[in-house]
Design a protein around this motif. Structure first.
Motif: not given
Length: 171
Positions: A20, A24-25, A33-34, A37, A41
């Motif tokens: 991720i 992804i990040v 979105e951040k 995520v 995490q």
């Protein structure tokens, strides 16, 4: 010959988190979105650490309560109407797991939950007795339970803090 499961569950969770982070990040553009995520995490770190520590933590708590609860039953024995609680505590303490059954985290969690419930019941009994002298058995038991609760919170914190602190805000 003993066969190992490789990678371990904690290693799988760690690899998912690393994927991720690396894949992804960097492509996320929206704050929402951040945020999602980042929360994922945090939880993956928590799961990873919990996989490694939960079994021993639960075993330690069973042993701690196995020493504290007999002190409570001694005090409860001096209180009217406590025989059912004493019997329940004694049965919980005397419980022996089947040595042929692996004590899974679910089994251990259920055992600890039962023992913790006894602590709650004992606290209610202590509250029902009203104020006690500081040197009384009830006051000493109350202090021992407060010490246990502090210890138990420290155990939980030893998993939670390194999973979340220093990794940014949780959303």
């Amino acid at each position: 010959m003993t066969r190992m499961i490789a990678p371990t569950a904690a290693e799988v969770v760690r690899c998912v988190n690393e994927s991720i982070t690396s894949q992804i990040v960097p492509v996320l553009t929206k704050g929402s979105e951040k945020s999602v995520v980042a929360t994922i995490q945090h939880l993956l770190r928590y799961i990873e650490l919990r996989i490694d520590l939960e079994g021993q933590t639960l075993l330690d708590e069973v042993q701690y309560l196995g020493k504290l609860l007999p002190q409570a039953t001694a005090w409860l024995g001096t209180q009217p109407g406590s025989s059912a609680l004493i019997s329940a505590i004694d049965a919980s303490i005397a419980f022996e797991r089947d040595p042929t059954v692996y004590p899974s985290l679910t089994i251990m969690n259920l055992q600890v939950a039962e023992l913790r419930q006894h602590v709650c019941d004992i606290l209610l009994s202590l509250q029902d007795t009203g104020p006690t002298a500081p040197d009384s058995d009830g006051a000493r038991l109350h202090e021992a339970i407060r010490t246990y609760i502090s210890w138990q919170l420290e155990q939980e914190g030893s998993v939670i803090e390194p999973s979340f602190v220093g990794f940014g805000p949780r959303r």
